[in-house]
Design an enzyme around this catalytic site. Structure first.
Site, short mmCIF file in Angstrom:
data_model
loop_
_atom_site.label_atom_id
_atom_site.label_comp_id
_atom_site.label_asym_id
_atom_site.label_seq_id
_atom_site.Cartn_x
_atom_site.Cartn_y
_atom_site.Cartn_z
N GLU A 173 -54.06 41.52 14.79
CA GLU A 173 -53.02 42.06 15.30
C GLU A 173 -53.20 43.48 16.08
OE1 GLU A 173 -49.81 41.67 12.57
OE2 GLU A 173 -49.94 39.90 12.22
N GLU A 289 -49.66 30.17 13.36
CA GLU A 289 -48.99 31.05 12.36
C GLU A 289 -47.21 30.05 12.32
OE1 GLU A 289 -48.96 34.49 11.45
OE2 GLU A 289 -51.47 34.86 11.36
O1 G3I Z 1 -45.88 39.11 -5.22
C1 G3I Z 1 -44.92 41.32 -4.77
C2 G3I Z 1 -44.15 41.13 -5.73
O2 G3I Z 1 -44.74 41.25 -7.05
C3 G3I Z 1 -43.01 42.21 -5.13
O3 G3I Z 1 -42.24 42.02 -6.69
C4 G3I Z 1 -42.57 41.81 -3.93
C5 G3I Z 1 -41.31 42.68 -3.60
O4 G3I Z 1 -40.76 42.92 -2.43
O5 G3I Z 1 -43.16 42.02 -3.17
C6 G3I Z 1 -44.27 41.24 -3.82
O6 G3I Z 1 -44.82 41.01 -2.32
C7 G3I Z 1 -44.84 40.42 -0.95
C8 G3I Z 1 -45.11 39.14 -0.53
O7 G3I Z 1 -45.16 39.17 0.80
C9 G3I Z 1 -45.02 37.83 -0.96
O8 G3I Z 1 -43.57 37.81 -1.10
C10 G3I Z 1 -45.30 41.76 -0.12
O9 G3I Z 1 -44.31 42.50 -0.63
C11 G3I Z 1 -44.48 41.67 1.23
O10 G3I Z 1 -44.96 42.55 2.52
C12 G3I Z 1 -45.45 40.09 1.62
O11 G3I Z 1 -44.73 39.48 3.20
C13 G3I Z 1 -46.17 38.38 3.60
C14 G3I Z 1 -46.35 39.78 4.70
O12 G3I Z 1 -47.21 38.80 6.21
C15 G3I Z 1 -47.33 40.67 4.21
O13 G3I Z 1 -48.32 40.83 3.84
C16 G3I Z 1 -44.95 37.77 3.92
O14 G3I Z 1 -45.01 37.36 3.04
C17 G3I Z 1 -46.71 37.10 5.00
O15 G3I Z 1 -45.44 35.27 5.42
C18 G3I Z 1 -46.99 37.64 5.94
O16 G3I Z 1 -47.92 37.18 6.78
C19 G3I Z 1 -48.00 37.53 8.17
C20 G3I Z 1 -49.19 37.48 8.03
O17 G3I Z 1 -50.30 37.61 7.23
C21 G3I Z 1 -49.61 37.49 9.82
N1 G3I Z 1 -48.70 37.12 11.18
C22 G3I Z 1 -47.97 37.60 10.63
C23 G3I Z 1 -47.09 36.83 8.85
C24 G3I Z 1 -45.49 36.82 8.66
O18 G3I Z 1 -44.82 38.39 8.86
#
Ligand code: G3I
Length: 480
Positions: A173, A289
């Site tokens: 991105e 994705e």
């Molecule tokens: O693990 C923590 C947990 O301990 C905590 O209690 C909770 C509170 O918000 O957060 C948890 O972590 C989250 C994690 O997902 C697991 O649920 C993060 O905050 C959250 O930011 C994270 O989001 C992920 C995001 O990427 C950032 O890594 C999404 O699930 C995931 O689907 C998303 O994937 C992205 C691809 O990498 C790139 N393209 C877009 C795609 C969708 O947004």
């Protein structure tokens, strides 16, 4: 039911098997193709990767450690449907880099070992992204040390998994024209610290550390008629190719919305043109994705599944007809774990249904749309970058089931490379447990069980051997 085992045998679960299950079993036995790897041919009903591989393509999904460990029906479906997986979190900086000087490899190692032991390829996601950066990043990384942090991270991570990653999302991105920076680049921390050169730096470091991996530039938002965005992407790819940067494929994320059906139809030609422009640069394309947000659709499950499935079909009608597209990854396999419930919740608060399987691992319209298009797409030529179907690694835990129809007995053998907590079970064609054969810690070496199936109806069953780190299965046709 009598099971003679060399160690204590766990609880026995007897299931009443209905007539139609056996009708299905017989039918599936006839459909079985013995040339398929047993881990991917549960009951001869190959999953989506099985169909994709016939066209030298691949199918897989994003997944994560917690759900693999805790959810057996999910893990069974994952191994059955996929030929490749991508860790949704485990290879991002915020997980891998607890501090500026340390690495956490435990979670990524788990994913890679699980994949290897189940004959799955792995995509690495992602080496350089503006999100999922650790909390120490902003206060520690500056324009003087940023290039070193980036190259060292990539050399360490790619070096550790060298030869074990099918493709890396090297840069994720990097384009966002609304940020109004040079060449439509996103005003990300990496861009602020290093300018556009960070992209080339990242690709060169990845290639140096893992020369066999397919290196991917991964991007979203290319499906609609925003030529500013798609032109910026094509121009970036062109600049990289002109500088001989080791770049092999474009990743098209494919986050789509069922409510955008008409908009998508109106822009199909533009999307097709974009994919062809990318292909003329000599790049392959991976849909990395795919998922289909159902916000905006009425609450009825039928309405949503038909809407989402229809959108998968429309999307595939474009991407599957482009020979440069070599594989499809969905962002999750089952609605049970879609990230969309937190990122894009429905206003009625119902759980979203954006993926090929529902929360009970039942195939939905989206699954059938993918199956249809894998069956009806043209066979891809042998790629200069090899398709995973040919690279599959055999599971290290050999599982064999040898029925003796005279005695109504079946000898089950397996070999462990190391001591493991193992669950050995027999399931029916619906994936329901028929019997737990063993649940105990086993030492490395060969183990044998004798299953007496005199009381079982004849038919096809699946013997599953699993531990926290692997799952292998073998189809058994029990006859008398
Ligand atoms: O693990 C923590 C947990 O301990 C905590 O209690 C909770 C509170 O918000 O957060 C948890 O972590 C989250 C994690 O997902 C697991 O649920 C993060 O905050 C959250 O930011 C994270 O989001 C992920 C995001 O990427 C950032 O890594 C999404 O699930 C995931 O689907 C998303 O994937 C992205 C691809 O990498 C790139 N393209 C877009 C795609 C969708 O947004």
């Amino acid at each position: 039911m009598k099971v003679a085992a060399e160690t204590a045998v766990g609880t026995s679960i007897c299931a009443i098997l209905a007539e139609d299950v056996f009708a299905m079993a017989v039918q599936h036995a006839f459909e079985a193709d013995s040339s398929k790897a047993s881990t991917h041919a549960a009951f001869g009903l190959d999953g989506l990767h099985g169909e994709a591989a016939k066209k030298k393509m691949f199918f897989g999904s994003a997944t994560s450690e917690d759900r693999i460990i805790s959810d057996i029906p999910y893990r069974t479906a994952l191994v059955k449907e996929c030929g490749i997986i991508v860790p949704e979190y485990e290879m991002k900086w915020d997980i891998m880099r607890p501090s500026a000087t340390t690495y956490n490899f435990a979670d990524a190692d788990f994913m890679i070992n699980f994949a290897r032991q189940n004959g799955l390829a792995v995509r690495g996601h992602t080496l350089c992204w503006h999100r999922a950066l650790p909390s120490w990043f902003a206060s520690t990384v500056n324009s003087r040390n940023a290039a070193q942090f980036l190259t060292e991270h990539i050399a360490t991570v790619c070096g550790r998994y060298k030869g074990r990653i099918h493709s890396w999302d090297v840069v994720n991105e990097a384009i966002e024209p609304t940020d109004r920076q040079t060449n439509g680049l996103r005003n990300s921390p990496w861009f602020q610290l290093l300018g556009e050169s960070y992209i080339e730096t990242a690709f060169r470091a990845a290639h140096q550390a893992d020369p066999a991996a397919i290196l991917v530039y991964n991007e979203y938002g290319v499906e609609f008629d925003d030529t500013i965005r798609t032109d910026a992407i094509v121009n970036l790819l062109r600049r990289l190719k002109a500088r001989n940067v080791p770049l092999h494929a474009l990743g098209v994320q494919g986050h789509i919305r069922a409510a955008d059906k008409a908009k998508f139809a109106a822009n199909m030609q533009r999307f097709r043109t974009f994919l062809r422009e990318v292909a003329t640069l000599g790049l392959s394309i991976i849909i990395t994705e795919l998922d289909c947000d159902d916000t905006g659709l009425a609450s009825s499950i039928t309405t949503r599944d038909e809407g989402v499935g229809g959108m998968y079909g429309d999307y595939c009608s474009v991407v599957m007809n482009e020979p440069a597209v070599i594989g499809i990854i969905t962002w999750g396999l089952t609605d049970k774990y879609t990230a969309l419930n937190s990122t894009n919740p429905r206003s009625d608060r119902l759980p979203q249904r954006p993926l090929p399987l529902d929360a009970n691992m039942v195939r939905k319209n989206a699954w059938y749309a993918l199956e249809y298009w894998f069956k009806n797409t043209m066979q891809r030529p042998r790629q200069t970058i090899t398709s995973v179907a040919e690279e599959r690694v055999a599971p290290i835990q050999r599982l064999r089931c040898i029925p003796n129809t005279q005695q109504s007995e079946c000898e089950i053998q397996f070999t462990l490379e190391r001591s493991e907590d193992v669950l050995l079970r027999l399931v029916d064609v619906r994936g329901q447990d028929v019997q737990i054969l063993a649940q105990a810690r086993f030492e490395a070496g060969e183990h044998r069980f004798m299953l007496n199936y005199a009381a079982f109806p004849i038919g096809t069953y699946l013997c599953i051997l699993q531990s926290p780190s692997f799952l292998v299965s073998e189809k058994i046709l029990l006859q008398k």
